[in-house]
Design a protein around this motif. Structure first.
Motif, short mmCIF file in Angstrom:
data_model
loop_
_atom_site.label_atom_id
_atom_site.label_comp_id
_atom_site.label_asym_id
_atom_site.label_seq_id
_atom_site.Cartn_x
_atom_site.Cartn_y
_atom_site.Cartn_z
N LEU A 1 1.87 7.82 -8.39
CA LEU A 1 2.72 7.71 -9.57
C LEU A 1 3.83 8.77 -9.55
O LEU A 1 4.97 8.50 -9.94
N HIS A 2 3.51 9.96 -9.09
CA HIS A 2 4.53 11.01 -8.96
C HIS A 2 5.65 10.55 -8.02
O HIS A 2 6.84 10.75 -8.30
N GLY A 3 5.28 9.95 -6.89
CA GLY A 3 6.28 9.47 -5.95
C GLY A 3 7.15 8.38 -6.54
O GLY A 3 8.38 8.36 -6.34
N VAL A 4 6.55 7.48 -7.28
CA VAL A 4 7.29 6.39 -7.94
C VAL A 4 8.27 6.96 -8.96
O VAL A 4 9.43 6.53 -9.04
N LEU A 5 7.83 7.93 -9.71
CA LEU A 5 8.67 8.53 -10.75
C LEU A 5 9.90 9.19 -10.13
O LEU A 5 11.03 9.06 -10.65
N ILE A 6 9.74 9.88 -9.01
CA ILE A 6 10.87 10.51 -8.33
C ILE A 6 11.86 9.45 -7.84
O ILE A 6 13.08 9.60 -7.98
N ALA A 7 11.35 8.37 -7.26
CA ALA A 7 12.22 7.29 -6.76
C ALA A 7 13.01 6.66 -7.90
O ALA A 7 14.21 6.37 -7.75
N PRO B 1 0.82 -1.22 0.00
CA PRO B 1 0.00 0.00 0.00
C PRO B 1 0.85 1.26 0.00
O PRO B 1 1.86 1.34 0.70
N GLY B 2 0.41 2.24 -0.79
CA GLY B 2 1.04 3.56 -0.79
C GLY B 2 0.11 4.61 -0.23
O GLY B 2 0.45 5.79 -0.15
N TYR B 3 -1.10 4.17 0.17
CA TYR B 3 -2.08 5.03 0.86
C TYR B 3 -2.46 6.28 0.05
O TYR B 3 -2.78 7.31 0.62
N TRP B 4 -2.39 6.17 -1.28
CA TRP B 4 -2.74 7.29 -2.16
C TRP B 4 -1.92 8.53 -1.82
O TRP B 4 -2.37 9.67 -1.97
N SER B 5 -0.71 8.30 -1.37
CA SER B 5 0.17 9.39 -0.93
C SER B 5 1.44 9.41 -1.78
O SER B 5 2.10 8.38 -1.94
N ARG B 6 1.81 10.56 -2.28
CA ARG B 6 3.03 10.72 -3.06
C ARG B 6 4.26 10.34 -2.22
O ARG B 6 5.16 9.62 -2.68
N GLU B 7 4.29 10.82 -0.98
CA GLU B 7 5.45 10.56 -0.11
C GLU B 7 5.57 9.09 0.25
O GLU B 7 6.67 8.52 0.22
N LYS B 8 4.44 8.46 0.60
CA LYS B 8 4.48 7.05 0.99
C LYS B 8 4.86 6.17 -0.20
O LYS B 8 5.66 5.23 -0.05
N ALA B 9 4.32 6.47 -1.38
CA ALA B 9 4.66 5.69 -2.57
C ALA B 9 6.14 5.83 -2.91
O ALA B 9 6.79 4.87 -3.34
N PHE B 10 6.69 7.02 -2.70
CA PHE B 10 8.12 7.25 -2.91
C PHE B 10 8.95 6.34 -2.00
O PHE B 10 9.91 5.68 -2.44
N GLU B 11 8.58 6.28 -0.72
CA GLU B 11 9.30 5.45 0.24
C GLU B 11 9.20 3.96 -0.13
O GLU B 11 10.19 3.22 -0.08
N VAL B 12 7.99 3.53 -0.48
CA VAL B 12 7.77 2.13 -0.86
C VAL B 12 8.61 1.77 -2.07
O VAL B 12 9.28 0.73 -2.11
N MET B 13 8.61 2.65 -3.07
CA MET B 13 9.35 2.36 -4.30
C MET B 13 10.85 2.35 -4.06
O MET B 13 11.57 1.52 -4.65
N GLN B 14 11.35 3.22 -3.21
CA GLN B 14 12.77 3.21 -2.87
C GLN B 14 13.19 1.85 -2.32
O GLN B 14 14.21 1.29 -2.72
N THR B 15 12.38 1.32 -1.42
CA THR B 15 12.67 0.01 -0.81
C THR B 15 12.62 -1.10 -1.85
O THR B 15 13.50 -1.98 -1.89
N LEU B 16 11.61 -1.07 -2.71
CA LEU B 16 11.46 -2.12 -3.72
C LEU B 16 12.59 -2.09 -4.74
O LEU B 16 13.01 -3.13 -5.25
N LEU B 17 13.11 -0.91 -5.05
CA LEU B 17 14.21 -0.81 -6.01
C LEU B 17 15.50 -1.43 -5.47
O LEU B 17 16.30 -1.96 -6.24
#
Length: 315
Positions: free
Chosen positions: A216-222, A183-199
């Motif tokens: 998606l914005h958070g994922v793109l930044i990561a 879950p990224g909780y529909w949050s740019r910041e949370k999705a960024f953190e999740v994607m960093q870990t998955l990478l």
């Protein structure tokens, strides 16, 4: 006697200019991009009626269920004729919505349903096709083979329906594997953190589907920070204006999006006005407004993106 007559005439004149219909609009406060878009579209729709003397609006926003319940109670006390509401949460808002309906208030429920069938109209996006079309696109883009990451929204029935549909769409492709689902909780910041870990965990990721465009914005930044923003398929959803602009401009990673429009609140407001005025939908032989309306999930590509780009919107 002359003074009394003048007062009476003034009173009647004022009454003649009073709005026939009072409409309360109750929605969650703008705690993330999509709800911010809903607030913007509610204000936009209300503005379209500024020259209509028959309608008067009261718009309220809430940051928690208890606040929204109190707001609706206050609206009912003002004698509203219609209630347009996106419930903050389904269960706690059900009793007050049912109360409004039983009091004869024309009740339009938007997006999040209530745990009752006691309402006049329910309008929402098509959550199943929202997830299904995203899965179908990724499967076809990867030619049925690859590693997929799913970043979900807030745990909820809406999110469950979207993710189930996504999985249904990729089920015919055994070589397309979901290697992570968080879950990224529909949050740019949370999705960024999740994607960093998955990478750091997965050296090969071929596609990422996020439950909405904020994530998606958070994922793109990561991806950019990790230097892995090439040769990957990215799909979000709900047509946030900056994502739509990327599609318009030919972004190499973001080529498609799927609608789940916050402007459904504007449509709901129009339906409430039409319902109060006894109007029917153009092209319908039936006189009443349809009781349950599921909006189409539309596919947005570079060819049609300009039709879905609203630069003045906050979302």
């Amino acid at each position: 006697m002359k003074k009394l007559l003048v007062v009476l005439m003034l009173t009647l004149t004022l009454l003649s200019f009073a709005a026939k219909y009072k409409i309360g609009v109750a929605i969650p406060a703008a705690d993330h991009g999509w709800t911010g878009g809903m607030v913007w579209w509610a204000q936009y729709a209300i503005k379209q009626y500024q020259n209509d003397p028959d309608v008067e609006f009261y718009l309220v926003t809430a940051r928690e269920p208890s606040e929204q319940i109190a707001q609706v109670q206050a609206l009912l006390a003002r004698g509203i004729n219609a209630l347009v509401i996106n419930p903050y949460e389904s269960a706690p808002l059900t009793p007050i919505c049912v109360q409004a309906f039983r009091q004869g208030v024309y009740t339009v429920i938007v997006d999040r349903g209530i745990n009752s069938e006691e309402y006049n109209v329910y309008i929402a996006g098509d959550n199943y096709m929202y997830g299904y079309l995203a899965g179908k696109y990724i499967a076809e883009k990867l030619k049925g083979k690859g590693n997929v990451v799913v970043i979900r929204g807030i745990p909820s029935t809406i999110d469950d329906e979207r993710v189930k549909a996504f999985k249904d769409a990729i089920a015919p492709y055994p070589d397309l594997k979901i290697i992570a689902e968080q879950p990224g909780y529909w949050s740019r910041e949370k999705a960024f953190e999740v994607m960093q870990t998955l990478l750091t965990k997965f050296p090969q990721i071929d596609a990422v589907w996020t439950g909405d465009d904020d994530m998606l914005h958070g994922v793109l930044i990561a991806l950019r920070q990790a230097g892995r923003d090439k040769n990957i398929v990215l799909v979000g959803g709900a047509c946030e204006k900056n994502i739509v602009k990327m599609i318009m401009d030919g972004h190499p990673l973001i080529e498609v999006n799927f609608t789940y429009p916050p402007n459904m609140i504007a449509t709901a407001i129009n339906l409430a006005v039409m319902g109060l005025k006894g109007q029917s939908l153009n092209g319908f032989y039936q006189k009443g407004i349809p009781r349950k309306i599921t909006l189409s999930t539309e596919t947005v590509t570079r060819q049609n993106a300009k039709d879905y780009y609203f630069p003045d919107s906050v979302f």
